[in-house]
Design a protein around this motif. Structure first.
Motif, PDB file in Angstrom:
ATOM      1  N   SER A  82       0.817  -1.216   0.000  1.00  0.00           N
ATOM      2  CA  SER A  82       0.000   0.000   0.000  1.00  0.00           C
ATOM      3  C   SER A  82       0.849   1.264   0.000  1.00  0.00           C
ATOM      4  CB  SER A  82      -0.937  -0.006   1.205  1.00  0.00           C
ATOM      5  OG  SER A  82      -0.188   0.060   2.397  1.00  0.00           O
ATOM      6  N   GLY A  83       2.037   1.205   0.590  1.00  0.00           N
ATOM      7  CA  GLY A  83       2.896   2.382   0.658  1.00  0.00           C
ATOM      8  C   GLY A  83       3.405   2.843  -0.690  1.00  0.00           C
ATOM      9  N   ILE A  85       1.821   2.638  -3.552  1.00  0.00           N
ATOM     10  CA  ILE A  85       0.729   3.317  -4.261  1.00  0.00           C
ATOM     11  C   ILE A  85       0.398   4.655  -3.618  1.00  0.00           C
ATOM     12  CG2 ILE A  85      -1.703   3.134  -4.890  1.00  0.00           C
ATOM     13  CD1 ILE A  85      -1.202   0.055  -5.009  1.00  0.00           C
ATOM     14  N   SER A  86       0.243   4.681  -2.307  1.00  0.00           N
ATOM     15  CA  SER A  86      -0.133   5.939  -1.650  1.00  0.00           C
ATOM     16  C   SER A  86       0.991   6.976  -1.736  1.00  0.00           C
ATOM     17  CB  SER A  86      -0.540   5.688  -0.202  1.00  0.00           C
ATOM     18  OG  SER A  86       0.494   5.061   0.503  1.00  0.00           O
ATOM     19  N   SER A  87       2.228   6.556  -1.668  1.00  0.00           N
ATOM     20  CA  SER A  87       3.344   7.497  -1.837  1.00  0.00           C
ATOM     21  C   SER A  87       3.373   8.057  -3.251  1.00  0.00           C
ATOM     22  CB  SER A  87       4.673   6.811  -1.529  1.00  0.00           C
ATOM     23  OG  SER A  87       4.714   6.365  -0.214  1.00  0.00           O
ATOM     24  N   ALA A  88       3.048   7.216  -4.222  1.00  0.00           N
ATOM     25  CA  ALA A  88       3.008   7.683  -5.616  1.00  0.00           C
ATOM     26  C   ALA A  88       1.878   8.683  -5.821  1.00  0.00           C
ATOM     27  CB  ALA A  88       2.842   6.496  -6.563  1.00  0.00           C
ATOM     28  N   VAL A  89       0.743   8.455  -5.190  1.00  0.00           N
ATOM     29  CA  VAL A  89      -0.387   9.389  -5.323  1.00  0.00           C
ATOM     30  C   VAL A  89      -0.036  10.741  -4.708  1.00  0.00           C
ATOM     31  CG1 VAL A  89      -2.744   9.836  -4.533  1.00  0.00           C
ATOM     32  CG2 VAL A  89      -2.153   7.616  -5.477  1.00  0.00           C
ATOM     33  N   ILE A  90       0.561  10.724  -3.529  1.00  0.00           N
ATOM     34  CA  ILE A  90       0.952  11.980  -2.876  1.00  0.00           C
ATOM     35  C   ILE A  90       1.985  12.728  -3.724  1.00  0.00           C
ATOM     36  CG2 ILE A  90       2.115  12.956  -0.861  1.00  0.00           C
ATOM     37  CD1 ILE A  90       0.876  10.575   0.725  1.00  0.00           C
ATOM     38  N   ALA A  91       2.984  12.006  -4.226  1.00  0.00           N
ATOM     39  CA  ALA A  91       4.013  12.643  -5.060  1.00  0.00           C
ATOM     40  C   ALA A  91       3.416  13.158  -6.364  1.00  0.00           C
ATOM     41  CB  ALA A  91       5.132  11.651  -5.343  1.00  0.00           C
ATOM     42  N   PHE A  92       2.462  12.417  -6.928  1.00  0.00           N
ATOM     43  CA  PHE A  92       1.827  12.862  -8.174  1.00  0.00           C
ATOM     44  C   PHE A  92       1.054  14.157  -7.969  1.00  0.00           C
ATOM     45  CE2 PHE A  92      -1.892  12.973 -10.962  1.00  0.00           C
ATOM     46  CZ  PHE A  92      -1.246  13.029 -12.194  1.00  0.00           C
ATOM     47  N   VAL A  93       0.333  14.262  -6.875  1.00  0.00           N
ATOM     48  CA  VAL A  93      -0.438  15.482  -6.607  1.00  0.00           C
ATOM     49  C   VAL A  93       0.496  16.665  -6.423  1.00  0.00           C
ATOM     50  CG1 VAL A  93      -1.943  16.601  -4.917  1.00  0.00           C
ATOM     51  CG2 VAL A  93      -2.454  14.293  -5.693  1.00  0.00           C
ATOM     52  N   HIS A  94       1.587  16.478  -5.687  1.00  0.00           N
ATOM     53  CA  HIS A  94       2.549  17.568  -5.511  1.00  0.00           C
ATOM     54  C   HIS A  94       3.185  17.957  -6.832  1.00  0.00           C
ATOM     55  CE1 HIS A  94       3.219  18.725  -1.300  1.00  0.00           C
ATOM     56  NE2 HIS A  94       2.625  17.570  -1.035  1.00  0.00           N
ATOM     57  N   GLY A 112       3.085   9.848   8.502  1.00  0.00           N
ATOM     58  CA  GLY A 112       1.627   9.984   8.578  1.00  0.00           C
ATOM     59  C   GLY A 112       0.903   8.777   8.007  1.00  0.00           C
ATOM     60  N   GLN A 113       1.417   8.219   6.934  1.00  0.00           N
ATOM     61  CA  GLN A 113       0.825   7.006   6.365  1.00  0.00           C
ATOM     62  C   GLN A 113       0.871   5.859   7.372  1.00  0.00           C
ATOM     63  OE1 GLN A 113       2.255   5.749   2.530  1.00  0.00           O
ATOM     64  NE2 GLN A 113       2.690   7.863   1.966  1.00  0.00           N
ATOM     65  N   THR A 114       1.990   5.731   8.063  1.00  0.00           N
ATOM     66  CA  THR A 114       2.122   4.674   9.062  1.00  0.00           C
ATOM     67  C   THR A 114       1.173   4.912  10.225  1.00  0.00           C
ATOM     68  OG1 THR A 114       4.422   4.342   8.455  1.00  0.00           O
ATOM     69  CG2 THR A 114       3.752   3.516  10.606  1.00  0.00           C
ATOM     70  N   LEU A 115       1.054   6.158  10.677  1.00  0.00           N
ATOM     71  CA  LEU A 115       0.166   6.456  11.791  1.00  0.00           C
ATOM     72  C   LEU A 115      -1.301   6.213  11.433  1.00  0.00           C
ATOM     73  CD1 LEU A 115       1.814   9.661  13.281  1.00  0.00           C
ATOM     74  CD2 LEU A 115       1.882   7.324  14.155  1.00  0.00           C
ATOM     75  N   VAL A 116      -1.695   6.555  10.223  1.00  0.00           N
ATOM     76  CA  VAL A 116      -3.071   6.302   9.799  1.00  0.00           C
ATOM     77  C   VAL A 116      -3.354   4.805   9.746  1.00  0.00           C
ATOM     78  CG1 VAL A 116      -4.642   6.468   7.822  1.00  0.00           C
ATOM     79  CG2 VAL A 116      -3.415   8.482   8.599  1.00  0.00           C
ATOM     80  N   SER A 117      -2.429   4.038   9.210  1.00  0.00           N
ATOM     81  CA  SER A 117      -2.651   2.589   9.153  1.00  0.00           C
ATOM     82  C   SER A 117      -2.636   1.975  10.556  1.00  0.00           C
ATOM     83  CB  SER A 117      -1.630   1.912   8.252  1.00  0.00           C
ATOM     84  OG  SER A 117      -0.351   1.966   8.822  1.00  0.00           O
ATOM     85  N   ALA A 118      -1.818   2.512  11.469  1.00  0.00           N
ATOM     86  CA  ALA A 118      -1.815   2.013  12.846  1.00  0.00           C
ATOM     87  C   ALA A 118      -3.129   2.350  13.549  1.00  0.00           C
ATOM     88  CB  ALA A 118      -0.636   2.601  13.618  1.00  0.00           C
ATOM     89  N   CYS A 119      -3.646   3.553  13.316  1.00  0.00           N
ATOM     90  CA  CYS A 119      -4.937   3.929  13.919  1.00  0.00           C
ATOM     91  C   CYS A 119      -6.063   3.061  13.382  1.00  0.00           C
ATOM     92  CB  CYS A 119      -5.235   5.399  13.661  1.00  0.00           C
ATOM     93  SG  CYS A 119      -4.202   6.512  14.618  1.00  0.00           S
ATOM     94  N   LEU A 120      -6.039   2.784  12.099  1.00  0.00           N
ATOM     95  CA  LEU A 120      -7.055   1.897  11.537  1.00  0.00           C
ATOM     96  C   LEU A 120      -6.945   0.493  12.118  1.00  0.00           C
ATOM     97  CD1 LEU A 120      -7.166   2.874   7.770  1.00  0.00           C
ATOM     98  CD2 LEU A 120      -8.957   3.174   9.454  1.00  0.00           C
ATOM     99  N   GLY A 121      -5.736   0.035  12.354  1.00  0.00           N
ATOM    100  CA  GLY A 121      -5.542  -1.285  12.937  1.00  0.00           C
ATOM    101  C   GLY A 121      -5.991  -1.360  14.387  1.00  0.00           C
TER     102      GLY A 121
END
Length: 129
Positions: A82-83, A85-94, A112-121
């Motif tokens: 997942s990292g 893809i989500s890193s690519a999306v963030i970089a693409f938007v910037h 932040g990506q890690t913290l969000v996935s930890a909170c979801l878990g």
């Protein structure tokens, strides 16, 4: 003949993790690389701590002691799947909005990506769906 490969080298992992690079990240590849490495290593750190706790608490259990290995494997697999893809999306938007990124912002996005996935878990919100 035009070259389709960037000639500029990416920073080393030690430079990214040490925040030694003070230059702005201008192209997609640099942004993605920095965000992804921060997401990967912060996830590995969180999962390593969880694996140590799991091993210490379950060390006398017949099968429980092997759960820490599964936790470590997930520490590598989750940002690898997942990292990326989500890193690519963030970089693409910037990049698409022509916003240069500071290395400290890449760290914030990656951790932040890690913290969000930890909170979801921890909230187990996905189990209710």
């Amino acid at each position: 003949m035009p070259s389709f490969v960037d000639d500029d080298e990416l920073d080393t992992i030690a430079d990214v993790m040490g925040l030694r690079s003070q230059a702005r990240l201008d192209n997609f590849r640099e942004m993605w690389y920095h965000i992804f490495l921060w997401a990967l290593f912060s996830s590995i750190f969180i999962h390593t701590c969880a694996a140590v706790v799991a091993f210490v608490t379950l060390r006398k259990h017949k099968f429980g002691r092997f759960f820490s290995i599964l936790i470590l494997v997930m520490g590598f697999l989750s940002p690898a799947l997942s990292g990326i893809i989500s890193s690519a999306v963030i970089a693409f938007v910037h990049r698409a909005s022509s916003l240069p990124m500071s290395p400290i912002y890449a760290m914030v996005w990656g951790v932040g990506q890690t913290l969000v996935s930890a909170c979801l878990g921890f909230t187990r919100i996905l189990a209710t769906l």
